[in-house]
Design a protein around this motif. Structure first.
Motif, PDB file in Angstrom:
ATOM      1  N   SER A  48     -18.276 -66.228  35.522  1.00  0.00           N
ATOM      2  CA  SER A  48     -16.907 -66.373  36.002  1.00  0.00           C
ATOM      3  C   SER A  48     -15.899 -66.312  34.857  1.00  0.00           C
ATOM      4  O   SER A  48     -14.726 -66.079  35.090  1.00  0.00           O
ATOM      5  N   ARG A  49     -16.345 -66.502  33.625  1.00  0.00           N
ATOM      6  CA  ARG A  49     -15.408 -66.454  32.502  1.00  0.00           C
ATOM      7  C   ARG A  49     -15.406 -65.082  31.849  1.00  0.00           C
ATOM      8  O   ARG A  49     -14.370 -64.473  31.664  1.00  0.00           O
ATOM      9  N   THR A  50     -16.581 -64.592  31.513  1.00  0.00           N
ATOM     10  CA  THR A  50     -16.671 -63.257  30.922  1.00  0.00           C
ATOM     11  C   THR A  50     -17.172 -62.296  31.993  1.00  0.00           C
ATOM     12  O   THR A  50     -17.394 -62.690  33.125  1.00  0.00           O
ATOM     13  N   ASP A  51     -17.322 -61.025  31.638  1.00  0.00           N
ATOM     14  CA  ASP A  51     -17.635 -60.034  32.668  1.00  0.00           C
ATOM     15  C   ASP A  51     -19.105 -59.637  32.713  1.00  0.00           C
ATOM     16  O   ASP A  51     -19.447 -58.627  33.308  1.00  0.00           O
ATOM     17  N   GLU A  52     -19.979 -60.412  32.089  1.00  0.00           N
ATOM     18  CA  GLU A  52     -21.400 -60.056  32.127  1.00  0.00           C
ATOM     19  C   GLU A  52     -21.915 -60.081  33.559  1.00  0.00           C
ATOM     20  O   GLU A  52     -21.687 -61.056  34.293  1.00  0.00           O
ATOM     21  N   THR A  53     -22.579 -59.019  33.935  1.00  0.00           N
ATOM     22  CA  THR A  53     -23.126 -58.937  35.287  1.00  0.00           C
ATOM     23  C   THR A  53     -24.603 -58.587  35.183  1.00  0.00           C
ATOM     24  O   THR A  53     -25.010 -57.825  34.306  1.00  0.00           O
ATOM     25  N   MET A  54     -25.379 -59.170  36.051  1.00  0.00           N
ATOM     26  CA  MET A  54     -26.801 -58.895  36.033  1.00  0.00           C
ATOM     27  C   MET A  54     -27.337 -58.836  37.458  1.00  0.00           C
ATOM     28  O   MET A  54     -26.847 -59.547  38.332  1.00  0.00           O
ATOM     29  N   VAL A  55     -28.293 -57.964  37.678  1.00  0.00           N
ATOM     30  CA  VAL A  55     -28.935 -57.874  38.982  1.00  0.00           C
ATOM     31  C   VAL A  55     -30.372 -58.341  38.808  1.00  0.00           C
ATOM     32  O   VAL A  55     -31.083 -57.827  37.939  1.00  0.00           O
ATOM     33  N   VAL A  56     -30.774 -59.322  39.571  1.00  0.00           N
ATOM     34  CA  VAL A  56     -32.143 -59.823  39.469  1.00  0.00           C
ATOM     35  C   VAL A  56     -32.881 -59.453  40.758  1.00  0.00           C
ATOM     36  O   VAL A  56     -32.359 -59.642  41.858  1.00  0.00           O
ATOM     37  N   LYS A  57     -34.075 -58.886  40.590  1.00  0.00           N
ATOM     38  CA  LYS A  57     -34.869 -58.527  41.759  1.00  0.00           C
ATOM     39  C   LYS A  57     -36.190 -59.276  41.722  1.00  0.00           C
ATOM     40  O   LYS A  57     -36.823 -59.362  40.657  1.00  0.00           O
ATOM     41  N   VAL A  58     -36.569 -59.791  42.855  1.00  0.00           N
ATOM     42  CA  VAL A  58     -37.840 -60.493  42.954  1.00  0.00           C
ATOM     43  C   VAL A  58     -38.634 -59.856  44.086  1.00  0.00           C
ATOM     44  O   VAL A  58     -38.145 -59.760  45.211  1.00  0.00           O
ATOM     45  N   GLN A  59     -39.844 -59.390  43.769  1.00  0.00           N
ATOM     46  CA  GLN A  59     -40.666 -58.745  44.798  1.00  0.00           C
ATOM     47  C   GLN A  59     -41.500 -59.779  45.534  1.00  0.00           C
ATOM     48  O   GLN A  59     -42.042 -60.691  44.929  1.00  0.00           O
ATOM     49  N   LEU A  60     -41.569 -59.588  46.850  1.00  0.00           N
ATOM     50  CA  LEU A  60     -42.327 -60.524  47.672  1.00  0.00           C
ATOM     51  C   LEU A  60     -43.356 -59.785  48.502  1.00  0.00           C
ATOM     52  O   LEU A  60     -43.182 -58.607  48.829  1.00  0.00           O
ATOM     53  N   ASP A  61     -44.411 -60.513  48.836  1.00  0.00           N
ATOM     54  CA  ASP A  61     -45.448 -59.977  49.715  1.00  0.00           C
ATOM     55  C   ASP A  61     -44.851 -59.808  51.114  1.00  0.00           C
ATOM     56  O   ASP A  61     -44.200 -60.705  51.636  1.00  0.00           O
ATOM     57  N   ARG A  62     -45.075 -58.652  51.737  1.00  0.00           N
ATOM     58  CA  ARG A  62     -44.417 -58.399  53.010  1.00  0.00           C
ATOM     59  C   ARG A  62     -45.006 -59.232  54.157  1.00  0.00           C
ATOM     60  O   ARG A  62     -44.310 -59.587  55.101  1.00  0.00           O
ATOM     61  N   ASP A  63     -46.294 -59.552  54.060  1.00  0.00           N
ATOM     62  CA  ASP A  63     -46.912 -60.307  55.156  1.00  0.00           C
ATOM     63  C   ASP A  63     -46.587 -61.791  55.082  1.00  0.00           C
ATOM     64  O   ASP A  63     -46.528 -62.465  56.106  1.00  0.00           O
TER      65      ASP A  63
END
Lengths: 380, 150
Positions: free
Chosen positions: B73-88
């Motif tokens: 919220s202060r600086t402009d660093e942006t990150m996308v985090v992905k977590v893979q899950l078991d579909r069943d």
């Protein structure tokens, strides 16, 4: 489930309630919710203990629908999300497609887009002030604000052909050129707005009843606003400088001179005053552009069938309510694989329970009203 | 903070994470059992990624993927985090004690994709009616009245 919800249940027949607590339902058909929002409120006397929103009465599954629509078609569905910011929703989607296709938008189209976005913002805030004042018992401001809003709607109707869901933005620019009378009418509107907005300020801003009912009510601290993901005027009233037009400029906002309206108090009155000041800033933006709309094309040349390359694209725009994010995942086909709309109202609503807890039920309308909830935007 | 500095920072927190810096923002893949601890670390910073502006899930037919869009919220660093899950059996720890906005977004992901968020305080359906069967945003969902598909 909703059918069996009781209007009032006491602690005797609901074991989860403590002695002296009762549950009341506000909505789904309640004049102050402006749509079909259903709040289940637990009260202790007059004090709010808990608020549970129940959503989904107008859920249309726009995200799933968009998966079977082409990149030209899905934009039109988004007008129906936040119908008061239809232009800006369309713009967010058009920008996302342009980002994927790397389309250069002509300068004329960019200027038109900004003017239309800001007119939409004013119209949305005008409607909000009228409706919000009416929630608090003031009838007259509603007529005053609708007079100005009507002028904007007429301008929109002339150029876009519609008054509410305009569908004017397309990938690469805008759908038609401006109406020949557009510039004159917008200039007339600016004069009218500056003249008449003082009436509104006298009627509402300096009204002692209005101030007593909103000052110090529904306080949201800066830390909580960030944690709850609040954006737009709600966050700015708590001192969060998150205006996307300033922080992450798009479609040419970086060349314009305007201020981000911030307030530190975080109460209902701060949210009101931020919106009033934002309208002045919108007028300032329009004034900078209206006399020098560049000549040239209003639409870039694009292919008839748009196929986005494989990948993920995210764009964000500042609607009248806050940050709208459009997240497209493409597999290279003619339709998106997955679309997510990050709607501002959804996150803002999640803070309501926190803001209203411990206050009186009579103050809820002042707190909820200043969140500026548009239910189709929350349900999507 | 540049992307390279962020990668060093992230690998310092979680060596098992994989990064991809080809896109507009840095994309980080985190194993599901490491996610909660990783989330607490990136929230604390610096740079404190304290603004969770988008939380969603994607059905990739072979697995599910939860996507978190975070920025400071202060600086402009942006990150996308992905977590893979078991579909069943998709299960993941909640982060609504770290970013409180996650509470609503996780409830939406729960009803639309059937993902269970452990230790979520109130994991019920938010938008859909309680008696609704199936997970509508999954790719194999067949709409019984054929209203959504055009």
């Amino acid at each position: 489930m909703y059918a069996e919800t009781q209007i009032i249940s006491s602690s005797e027949n609901n074991p989860q309630l403590k002695e002296g607590q009762l549950v009341i339902n506000v909505g789904p058909q309640h004049p102050a919710t402006h749509g079909v929002l259903h709040l289940v409120i637990t009260l202790e006397g007059e004090t709010i203990v808990k608020i549970e929103p129940h959503l989904g009465y107008i859920h249309r599954s726009i995200e799933k629908m968009s998966e079977s629509l082409s990149y030209r078609q899905f934009i039109y569905v988004t007008s129906r999300m936040d119908y008061l910011s239809a232009h800006i929703n369309n713009l967010g989607c058009a920008l996302c497609v342009e980002k994927g296709m790397q389309i250069e938008v002509p300068a004329r189209a960019q200027a038109i887009r900004i003017i239309m976005s800001e007119l939409t913002r004013i119209a949305s805030h005008e409607l909000w002030i009228g409706a919000m004042a009416m929630d608090l018992g003031a009838m007259t401001p509603f007529f005053y604000t609708f007079r100005e809003r009507e002028t904007i709607n007429d301008i929109m109707e002339q150029t876009c052909g519609a008054r509410l869901t305009m569908n004017y933005m397309v990938p690469g620019g805008v759908m038609y050129d401006l109406h020949p009378e557009f510039v004159t009418r917008v200039r007339a509107f600016i004069t009218q707005f500056k003249d008449k907005v003082t009436e509104l300020e006298d009627l509402v801003t300096n009204n002692i009843i209005f101030r007593n009912r909103t000052e110090g009510i529904g306080i949201l601290s800066k830390e909580d606003a960030i944690s709850f993901g609040c954006t737009g005027p709600v966050a700015r009233a708590s001192g969060v400088d998150g205006d996307i037009r300033k922080r992450f400029p798009y479609t040419g906002y970086e060349q314009l001179d305007f201020e981000q309206c911030l307030h530190q108090a975080g109460d209902s009155f701060a949210r009101y005053i931020v919106r009033i000041r934002e309208m002045y800033q919108s007028i300032r933006i329009i004034e900078q552009l209206i006399d020098q709309i560049p000549e040239g094309d209003f639409q870039a040349k694009t292919k008839a069938v748009i196929k986005l390359p494989k990948g993920e694209f995210y764009t964000r725009v500042e609607t009248a309510r806050g940050e709208l994010g459009v997240y497209i995942i493409s597999e290279g086909g003619t339709t998106p694989y997955r679309i997510k709309y990050r709607s501002p109202g959804f996150s803002n609503l999640s803070a309501l329970d926190h803001m209203a807890r411990g206050s009186k039920i009579g103050d809820l309308m002042a707190t909820m009203g200043t969140l500026d909830l548009v239910i189709p935007d929350i349900d999507r | 903070m540049t992307k390279e500095e962020m990668i060093t920072w992230i690998l310092g927190i979680e060596p098992a994470a994989t990064t991809d810096d080809t896109g507009e923002w840095l994309v980080v893949q985190v194993p599901v059992d490491k996610w909660k601890n990783f989330a607490a670390c990136i929230h604390k910073g610096p740079p404190a990624l304290d603004f969770l502006f988008c939380l969603t899930a994607v059905d990739w037919k072979t697995h599910l993927c939860v996507v978190y869009h975070l920025r400071s919220s202060r600086t402009d660093e942006t990150m996308v985090v992905k977590v893979q899950l078991d579909r069943d059996k998709p299960q993941i720890d909640t982060v609504c004690d770290i970013w409180r906005t996650a509470e609503f977004h996780e409830r939406e992901a729960f009803e639309m994709f059937g993902i269970t968020f452990h230790q979520h305080p109130d994991l019920r359906k938010l938008i859909l009616p309680d008696d609704f069967n199936g997970y509508p945003m999954r790719k194999d969902f067949e709409d019984p009245v054929n209203m959504i598909k055009l």
